[in-house]
Design a protein around this motif. Structure first.
Motif, mmCIF file in Angstrom:
data_model
loop_
_atom_site.group_PDB
_atom_site.id
_atom_site.type_symbol
_atom_site.label_atom_id
_atom_site.label_comp_id
_atom_site.label_asym_id
_atom_site.label_seq_id
_atom_site.Cartn_x
_atom_site.Cartn_y
_atom_site.Cartn_z
ATOM 1 N N TYR A 43 -5.644 15.269 -26.290
ATOM 2 C CA TYR A 43 -6.165 16.134 -25.231
ATOM 3 C C TYR A 43 -7.631 16.451 -25.486
ATOM 4 C CZ TYR A 43 -7.034 20.460 -22.627
ATOM 5 O OH TYR A 43 -7.581 21.425 -21.823
ATOM 6 N N ALA A 44 -7.989 16.699 -26.747
ATOM 7 C CA ALA A 44 -9.387 16.983 -27.069
ATOM 8 C C ALA A 44 -10.281 15.817 -26.659
ATOM 9 C CB ALA A 44 -9.537 17.257 -28.567
ATOM 10 N N GLN A 45 -9.883 14.605 -26.990
ATOM 11 C CA GLN A 45 -10.683 13.429 -26.629
ATOM 12 C C GLN A 45 -10.785 13.282 -25.119
ATOM 13 O OE1 GLN A 45 -8.312 10.707 -28.846
ATOM 14 N NE2 GLN A 45 -9.568 10.828 -30.691
ATOM 15 N N LEU A 46 -9.700 13.560 -24.417
ATOM 16 C CA LEU A 46 -9.738 13.487 -22.956
ATOM 17 C C LEU A 46 -10.744 14.497 -22.392
ATOM 18 C CD1 LEU A 46 -8.603 12.387 -20.261
ATOM 19 C CD2 LEU A 46 -6.940 14.259 -20.345
ATOM 20 N N CYS A 47 -10.781 15.684 -22.962
ATOM 21 C CA CYS A 47 -11.746 16.692 -22.490
ATOM 22 C C CYS A 47 -13.174 16.183 -22.625
ATOM 23 C CB CYS A 47 -11.574 17.995 -23.269
ATOM 24 S SG CYS A 47 -10.029 18.875 -22.921
ATOM 25 N N PHE A 48 -13.470 15.511 -23.727
ATOM 26 C CA PHE A 48 -14.816 14.966 -23.916
ATOM 27 C C PHE A 48 -15.088 13.814 -22.944
ATOM 28 C CE2 PHE A 48 -14.045 16.697 -28.294
ATOM 29 C CZ PHE A 48 -14.963 17.736 -28.193
ATOM 30 N N ILE A 58 -18.100 12.919 -11.389
ATOM 31 C CA ILE A 58 -17.217 13.961 -10.858
ATOM 32 C C ILE A 58 -17.994 15.260 -10.731
ATOM 33 C CG2 ILE A 58 -15.039 12.997 -11.707
ATOM 34 C CD1 ILE A 58 -15.333 14.793 -14.181
ATOM 35 N N ASN A 59 -17.506 16.128 -9.893
ATOM 36 C CA ASN A 59 -18.126 17.439 -9.714
ATOM 37 C C ASN A 59 -17.351 18.465 -10.543
ATOM 38 O OD1 ASN A 59 -19.704 19.542 -8.768
ATOM 39 N ND2 ASN A 59 -18.554 19.774 -6.847
ATOM 40 N N GLU A 60 -17.588 18.420 -11.835
ATOM 41 C CA GLU A 60 -16.921 19.320 -12.771
ATOM 42 C C GLU A 60 -17.970 19.895 -13.717
ATOM 43 O OE1 GLU A 60 -13.620 20.205 -13.386
ATOM 44 O OE2 GLU A 60 -12.922 19.217 -11.563
ATOM 45 N N PRO A 61 -17.726 21.090 -14.293
ATOM 46 C CA PRO A 61 -18.674 21.683 -15.251
ATOM 47 C C PRO A 61 -18.559 20.999 -16.614
ATOM 48 C CG PRO A 61 -16.796 23.132 -14.934
ATOM 49 C CD PRO A 61 -16.592 21.989 -14.002
ATOM 50 N N ALA A 62 -19.561 20.240 -16.985
ATOM 51 C CA ALA A 62 -19.511 19.466 -18.232
ATOM 52 C C ALA A 62 -19.330 20.374 -19.446
ATOM 53 C CB ALA A 62 -20.774 18.635 -18.375
ATOM 54 N N TRP A 107 -15.676 21.609 -20.002
ATOM 55 C CA TRP A 107 -14.806 20.577 -20.577
ATOM 56 C C TRP A 107 -15.190 20.295 -22.029
ATOM 57 C CZ3 TRP A 107 -10.257 19.125 -18.921
ATOM 58 C CH2 TRP A 107 -9.944 19.278 -17.564
ATOM 59 N N HIS A 108 -16.460 20.326 -22.323
ATOM 60 C CA HIS A 108 -16.934 20.148 -23.700
ATOM 61 C C HIS A 108 -16.342 21.228 -24.607
ATOM 62 C CE1 HIS A 108 -19.753 18.852 -26.804
ATOM 63 N NE2 HIS A 108 -20.171 20.102 -26.952
ATOM 64 N N ALA A 160 -9.628 22.516 -28.461
ATOM 65 C CA ALA A 160 -8.379 21.785 -28.670
ATOM 66 C C ALA A 160 -8.355 21.121 -30.035
ATOM 67 C CB ALA A 160 -8.198 20.743 -27.568
ATOM 68 N N SER A 161 -9.496 20.590 -30.465
ATOM 69 C CA SER A 161 -9.580 19.959 -31.782
ATOM 70 C C SER A 161 -9.310 20.975 -32.885
ATOM 71 C CB SER A 161 -10.960 19.332 -31.965
ATOM 72 O OG SER A 161 -11.167 18.948 -33.312
#
Length: 505
Positions: free
Chosen positions: A345-350, A361-365, A368-369, A375-376
């Motif tokens: 999940y942590a890797q997916l967030c990155f 995508i229109n998401e707040p980088a 998610w970072h 998560a890590s």
């Protein structure tokens, strides 16, 4: 004479009885007498998710500069590549899972696993080599196709993305199935894995974002908006270890003669120290020399990495000085260790953070970072005994995580932001996910690992890390015409580790 005849008759009669009862006596009443879909599923899933043990476990982490090996000169540590592997034997019976299923819905679920397993194996092969057999692969038994032609890497990726789409559709139409050591056959969790894995594949295609056939941005957007993906560490694509033979942590000490050789790399230690990141205290042990000199184990300066690009003799000198950090005890002393991941999940967030920075995508980088770092840290805390032996008095407790994550920022500028996201992804992947960190480095140039031309085993380009493996010798021996055509098409006839494959151009 009579006695002899009697004994012969008894012997013959006994033999008749024994023969007639042979199958019954030699049949295990508790064992199945036929292969089931679940049995095939277990074998395939374990092959996909498991990692080698002992020294083999650490080989990828020498290449991605997590550890420094001190036994002998190791090729991966010094950027030496040879021939890769091109084997699909792990999935050559995957098509039987849906065929052997006992209901239509189960057939869908096992079909989903078949598509996913195929996608993973073809993805791994093409990421390592370039063009590979795809359309003609695995047709030896059905079509007598023993010498498969090589498809272009673009064709292979189009196929991989299609199979991942089919896997998601199949799991959505299926039901929970048997034989799954990862998610207990839960099809919703498998959909999360398939779609998260697809986002990872799409990110590895970042240099081809303008290719209309791949349609990368739109695919990424549609999955993120409409399909289930990982939402927590509980969704990780990982194997949870146990205190059973064959299921223990891969670098656990019992029967492992290699525990004395790995040390922490400066590439990990220095980045964690610069960020005052407590994961350092879970990844490594303090330098014995620093502790003898009066530092405490809770002092960041007590941790000393070794530069993996140094000459081997210099590395041995440092080791003999006792001024270096070994791996944390939790990797050798805890039989279950931590779950070993292929995608977290942590890797997916990155991955999502990087997609946001790239404008896909229109998401707040930054959000998610932050989720990725959190998560890590939470994964490490949840899977490590909460004792000073393993965190040296610097636990990753809730208060620390909250404060640390709350203070995270991203630099200005797209490239600088990508560098920071990839670097944090690297730090979150310590001894995890095998070669995925190398793939990110090859694609982006981050993290900026130190390369020493004086020690490089990449003889034709000493200032670079190779970007691929050569095709295996067996292909040249038995599939000569097709592998030669692939090498000619991609690399002007030279099968070289420094030649750029299609996805890197």
């Amino acid at each position: 004479m009579k006695k002899i005849v009697t004994y012969l008759l008894i012997g013959l009669f006994g033999t008749t009885i024994s023969c007639s009862k042979f199958e019954e006596i030699n049949t295990n009443p508790e064992a199945t007498d036929k292969v089931t879909s679940g049995m095939i599923a277990t074998r395939i899933i374990l092959h996909l998710a498991n990692q080698p043990s002992q020294k083999g476990f650490l080989q990828p982490y020498m290449l991605n500069k997590n550890v420094v090996w001190t036994e002998f000169v190791e090729s991966y540590q010094y950027n030496g590549f040879g021939a890769g592997s091109l084997s699909f034997s792990a999935i050559n019976d995957a098509q039987f899972m849906p065929q052997f299923a006992t209901s239509e819905k189960l057939a869908k679920s096992y079909g989903g696993l078949m598509y996913f397993a195929r996608a993973v194996k073809f993805f791994e092969a093409t990421m390592d080599l370039g063009d590979i057999p795809y359309n003609d692969a695995l047709k030896g038994e059905t079509d007598k196709q023993y010498f498969p032609k090589y498809d272009t890497q673009k064709e292979v990726f189009i196929g991989i993305l299609k199979e991942l789409e089919l896997a998601d559709q199949a799991f959505a139409a299926g039901e929970n199935f048997a034989g799954d050591p990862l998610y207990g056959g839960n099809t919703t969790k498998w959909r999360k894995l398939v779609n998260s894995y697809t986002l990872n594949v799409l990110m590895q295609l970042s240099k081809k974002v303008g290719d209309a056939d791949l349609n990368i941005k739109n695919r990424f957007q549609q999955i993120l908006a409409n399909k289930p993906i990982f939402t927590a560490n509980a969704d990780n694509y990982q194997l949870i270890r146990s205190d059973k033979s064959g299921q223990q942590y891969p670098f656990y000490k019992v029967g492992n003669n290699f525990t004395i050789y790995p040390t922490m790399s400066t590439e990990i230690v220095d980045r964690l120290k610069t960020r005052s990141d407590r994961r350092l205290f879970y990844y490594g042990n303090p330098s014995p020399k620093k502790i003898t000199g009066g530092m405490t184990a809770a002092n960041y300066d007590a941790y000393v990495g070794i530069d993996p690009s140094l000459k081997y003799d210099n590395i041995l000198d440092i080791k003999n000085s006792n001024d270096y950090s070994k791996l944390n005890d939790r990797y050798t002393e805890v039989v279950t260790g931590e779950p070993t991941q292929q995608l977290s999940y942590a890797q997916l967030c990155f991955i999502i953070a990087e997609a946001a920075v790239r404008g896909w995508i229109n998401e707040p980088a930054l959000a998610w970072h932050k989720k990725g770092v959190e998560a890590s840290m939470q994964f490490i805390f949840d899977n490590t005994p909460n004792t000073a032996q393993f965190h040296h008095g610097m636990p990753l407790d809730a208060a620390y995580i909250s404060t640390y994550v709350g203070g995270l920022t991203l630099p200005t500028g797209t490239e600088s932001q990508i560098e920071e996201i990839i670097t944090q992804k690297y730090l979150a992947s310590f001894l995890q996910s095998e070669f995925n960190t190398y793939y990110d480095y090859r694609r982006t140039g981050y993290p900026k690992w130190k390369i020493n031309p004086e020690t490089s085993l990449n003889s034709e380009a000493t200032g670079k890390i190779p970007v691929r493996w050569r095709y295996p010798a067996v292909e040249y021996d038995y599939n000569t015409e097709n592998v030669d055509a692939a090498v000619s098409r991609q690399f002007e006839g030279v099968d070289n580790v420094n030649q750029l494959m299609w996805i890197l151009k």
